[in-house]
Design a protein around this motif. Structure first.
Motif, PDB file in Angstrom:
ATOM      1  N   LYS A   1       0.831  -1.192   0.000  1.00  0.00           N
ATOM      2  CA  LYS A   1       0.000   0.000   0.000  1.00  0.00           C
ATOM      3  C   LYS A   1       0.872   1.251   0.000  1.00  0.00           C
ATOM      4  N   GLY A   2       0.599   2.155  -0.918  1.00  0.00           N
ATOM      5  CA  GLY A   2       1.360   3.390  -1.025  1.00  0.00           C
ATOM      6  C   GLY A   2       2.555   3.319  -1.945  1.00  0.00           C
ATOM      7  N   ASP A   3       2.807   2.156  -2.568  1.00  0.00           N
ATOM      8  CA  ASP A   3       3.986   1.996  -3.426  1.00  0.00           C
ATOM      9  C   ASP A   3       3.729   2.351  -4.885  1.00  0.00           C
ATOM     10  N   VAL A   4       2.508   2.736  -5.232  1.00  0.00           N
ATOM     11  CA  VAL A   4       2.186   3.082  -6.617  1.00  0.00           C
ATOM     12  C   VAL A   4       1.744   4.535  -6.673  1.00  0.00           C
ATOM     13  N   GLY A   5       2.443   5.311  -7.472  1.00  0.00           N
ATOM     14  CA  GLY A   5       2.066   6.700  -7.700  1.00  0.00           C
ATOM     15  C   GLY A   5       1.499   6.878  -9.096  1.00  0.00           C
ATOM     16  N   TYR A   6       1.181   8.120  -9.432  1.00  0.00           N
ATOM     17  CA  TYR A   6       0.598   8.399 -10.748  1.00  0.00           C
ATOM     18  C   TYR A   6       1.134   9.729 -11.264  1.00  0.00           C
ATOM     19  N   ASP A   7       1.571   9.747 -12.512  1.00  0.00           N
ATOM     20  CA  ASP A   7       2.037  10.959 -13.187  1.00  0.00           C
ATOM     21  C   ASP A   7       0.951  11.413 -14.151  1.00  0.00           C
ATOM     22  N   PRO A   8       0.151  12.434 -13.789  1.00  0.00           N
ATOM     23  CA  PRO A   8      -0.945  12.858 -14.663  1.00  0.00           C
ATOM     24  C   PRO A   8      -0.472  13.467 -15.979  1.00  0.00           C
ATOM     25  N   ASP A   9       0.724  14.034 -15.999  1.00  0.00           N
ATOM     26  CA  ASP A   9       1.239  14.629 -17.237  1.00  0.00           C
ATOM     27  C   ASP A   9       1.529  13.559 -18.293  1.00  0.00           C
ATOM     28  N   GLU A  10       2.086  12.430 -17.837  1.00  0.00           N
ATOM     29  CA  GLU A  10       2.399  11.338 -18.746  1.00  0.00           C
ATOM     30  C   GLU A  10       1.276  10.307 -18.818  1.00  0.00           C
ATOM     31  N   GLY A  11       0.374  10.329 -17.840  1.00  0.00           N
ATOM     32  CA  GLY A  11      -0.715   9.357 -17.804  1.00  0.00           C
ATOM     33  C   GLY A  11      -0.250   7.952 -17.488  1.00  0.00           C
ATOM     34  N   ILE A  12       0.761   7.808 -16.610  1.00  0.00           N
ATOM     35  CA  ILE A  12       1.309   6.492 -16.301  1.00  0.00           C
ATOM     36  C   ILE A  12       1.417   6.320 -14.780  1.00  0.00           C
ATOM     37  N   PHE A  13       1.344   5.054 -14.339  1.00  0.00           N
ATOM     38  CA  PHE A  13       1.582   4.730 -12.935  1.00  0.00           C
ATOM     39  C   PHE A  13       3.083   4.609 -12.685  1.00  0.00           C
ATOM     40  N   LEU A  14       3.500   4.966 -11.488  1.00  0.00           N
ATOM     41  CA  LEU A  14       4.900   4.894 -11.081  1.00  0.00           C
ATOM     42  C   LEU A  14       5.014   3.901  -9.935  1.00  0.00           C
ATOM     43  N   TYR A  15       5.923   2.930 -10.060  1.00  0.00           N
ATOM     44  CA  TYR A  15       6.012   1.829  -9.108  1.00  0.00           C
ATOM     45  C   TYR A  15       7.300   1.900  -8.293  1.00  0.00           C
ATOM     46  N   ASP A  16       7.158   1.719  -6.986  1.00  0.00           N
ATOM     47  CA  ASP A  16       8.293   1.637  -6.067  1.00  0.00           C
ATOM     48  C   ASP A  16       8.327   0.217  -5.504  1.00  0.00           C
ATOM     49  N   PHE A  17       9.007  -0.688  -6.207  1.00  0.00           N
ATOM     50  CA  PHE A  17       8.991  -2.104  -5.849  1.00  0.00           C
ATOM     51  C   PHE A  17       9.813  -2.375  -4.593  1.00  0.00           C
ATOM     52  N   ARG A  18       9.363  -3.369  -3.839  1.00  0.00           N
ATOM     53  CA  ARG A  18      10.101  -3.885  -2.697  1.00  0.00           C
ATOM     54  C   ARG A  18      10.570  -5.307  -3.021  1.00  0.00           C
ATOM     55  N   ARG A  19      11.600  -5.753  -2.294  1.00  0.00           N
ATOM     56  CA  ARG A  19      12.132  -7.093  -2.547  1.00  0.00           C
ATOM     57  C   ARG A  19      12.641  -7.688  -1.241  1.00  0.00           C
ATOM     58  N   SER A  20      12.221  -8.915  -0.954  1.00  0.00           N
ATOM     59  CA  SER A  20      12.688  -9.607   0.249  1.00  0.00           C
ATOM     60  C   SER A  20      12.201 -11.044   0.201  1.00  0.00           C
ATOM     61  N   PRO A  21      12.748 -11.926   1.056  1.00  0.00           N
ATOM     62  CA  PRO A  21      12.136 -13.255   1.230  1.00  0.00           C
ATOM     63  C   PRO A  21      10.748 -13.085   1.842  1.00  0.00           C
ATOM     64  N   LEU A  22       9.844 -13.997   1.516  1.00  0.00           N
ATOM     65  CA  LEU A  22       8.483 -13.949   2.036  1.00  0.00           C
ATOM     66  C   LEU A  22       8.454 -14.686   3.372  1.00  0.00           C
ATOM     67  N   GLN A  23       8.916 -13.997   4.422  1.00  0.00           N
ATOM     68  CA  GLN A  23       9.041 -14.576   5.752  1.00  0.00           C
ATOM     69  C   GLN A  23       7.933 -14.029   6.643  1.00  0.00           C
ATOM     70  N   TYR A  24       7.088 -14.928   7.145  1.00  0.00           N
ATOM     71  CA  TYR A  24       6.061 -14.472   8.075  1.00  0.00           C
ATOM     72  C   TYR A  24       5.508 -15.640   8.888  1.00  0.00           C
ATOM     73  N   MET A  25       4.951 -15.296  10.048  1.00  0.00           N
ATOM     74  CA  MET A  25       4.295 -16.254  10.933  1.00  0.00           C
ATOM     75  C   MET A  25       2.792 -16.178  10.715  1.00  0.00           C
ATOM     76  N   THR A  26       2.151 -17.333  10.718  1.00  0.00           N
ATOM     77  CA  THR A  26       0.709 -17.391  10.517  1.00  0.00           C
ATOM     78  C   THR A  26       0.052 -18.128  11.681  1.00  0.00           C
ATOM     79  N   PHE A  27      -1.017 -17.535  12.195  1.00  0.00           N
ATOM     80  CA  PHE A  27      -1.812 -18.157  13.239  1.00  0.00           C
ATOM     81  C   PHE A  27      -3.205 -18.418  12.677  1.00  0.00           C
ATOM     82  N   SER A  28      -3.697 -19.656  12.863  1.00  0.00           N
ATOM     83  CA  SER A  28      -4.913 -20.093  12.190  1.00  0.00           C
ATOM     84  C   SER A  28      -5.896 -20.715  13.170  1.00  0.00           C
TER      85      SER A  28
END
Length: 231
Positions: A194-221
């Motif tokens: 959330k918040g990693d995609v911007g928008y340039d109205p002059d060019e009419g394109i989305f701007l992406y700020d990608f993240r990168r990491s291992p998918l490490q998480y704990m899950t409780f079910s």
């Protein structure tokens, strides 16, 4: 994590005893909390998901094998903009969801059998699919979108180790409450939050700020499991 997963598989393969066979099926409500580098990239986000589980219990070992599929949304963002299309000044709703789907092979070992409360040790291996989608609509009540698409997608192999217990529900001998905790690790994956995609109205394109990491998480079910569902 990979070595621990392989070691657990070898341990399961060496466990032999007399045991009945049947199928188990059910579903879970899950909550995920990032850890390690994934937490550094995302902060303390919460990953809610739902999952469906099908297991087969072998006749000669205290071992169950099956498949679990899950789906969740780890972030949603709404923007109201009037600059998405040239020459069109009406305010539109831009909704973007960050999605996480997975399919995992499940192996379970039962340390004690024929007990009222059944503990288990679990290992999983499979694929995680992360993707971000957007929809542009006139208003909240509009079912048809003006435009929709996928901003980005990526997938990665994941491994899980966990444990849990099954508790019989008194009104039905074949239904059990299941409580479970797992930890996932795997390879690096690129994703959007959330918040990693911007928008340039002059060019009419989305701007992406990608993240990168291992998918490490704990899950409780918490879930409901049916015993011997196909008999």
């Amino acid at each position: 994590m990979k070595k621990a997963f392989l070691g657990f598989i070898l341990f399961l393969a060496s466990s032999i005893t007399a045991y009945p066979q049947f199928f188990l099926a059910g579903g879970h409500l899950n909550g995920g909390l990032p850890s390690g580098r994934f937490k550094q990239e995302t902060g303390s986000i919460f990953i809610p998901s739902v999952s469906a589980l099908l297991l087969y219990e072998f006749p000669t070992t205290p071992l169950q094998v099956g498949l679990e599929i899950s789906y969740g949304i780890y972030g949603s963002e709404l923007q109201k903009r009037n600059d998405l299309f040239p020459g069109f000044n009406q305010e539109l709703r831009l909704r973007r969801n960050n999605n996480l789907a997975s399919g995992m092979i499940v192996l379970r070992y039962l340390p004690w059998v024929n007990t009222k409360i059944t503990p288990f040790i679990e290992a999983q291996m499979g694929t995680n699919y992360l993707y971000t989608r957007y929809k542009i609509r006139d208003n909240i009540f509009e079912t048809e979108s003006i435009e929709s698409g996928k901003d980005y997608e990526d997938w990665v192999i994941g491994y899980k180790i966990g444990t849990g217990i099954q508790i019989p529900l008194g009104f039905n001998d074949n239904l059990r409450l299941e409580l479970r905790g797992t930890f996932q690790d795997g390879g690096n994956v690129r994703f959007l939050q959330k918040g990693d995609v911007g928008y340039d109205p002059d060019e009419g394109i989305f701007l992406y700020d990608f993240r990168r990491s291992p998918l490490q998480y704990m899950t409780f079910s918490v879930g409901i499991i049916g015993i011997d569902v196909f008999r």
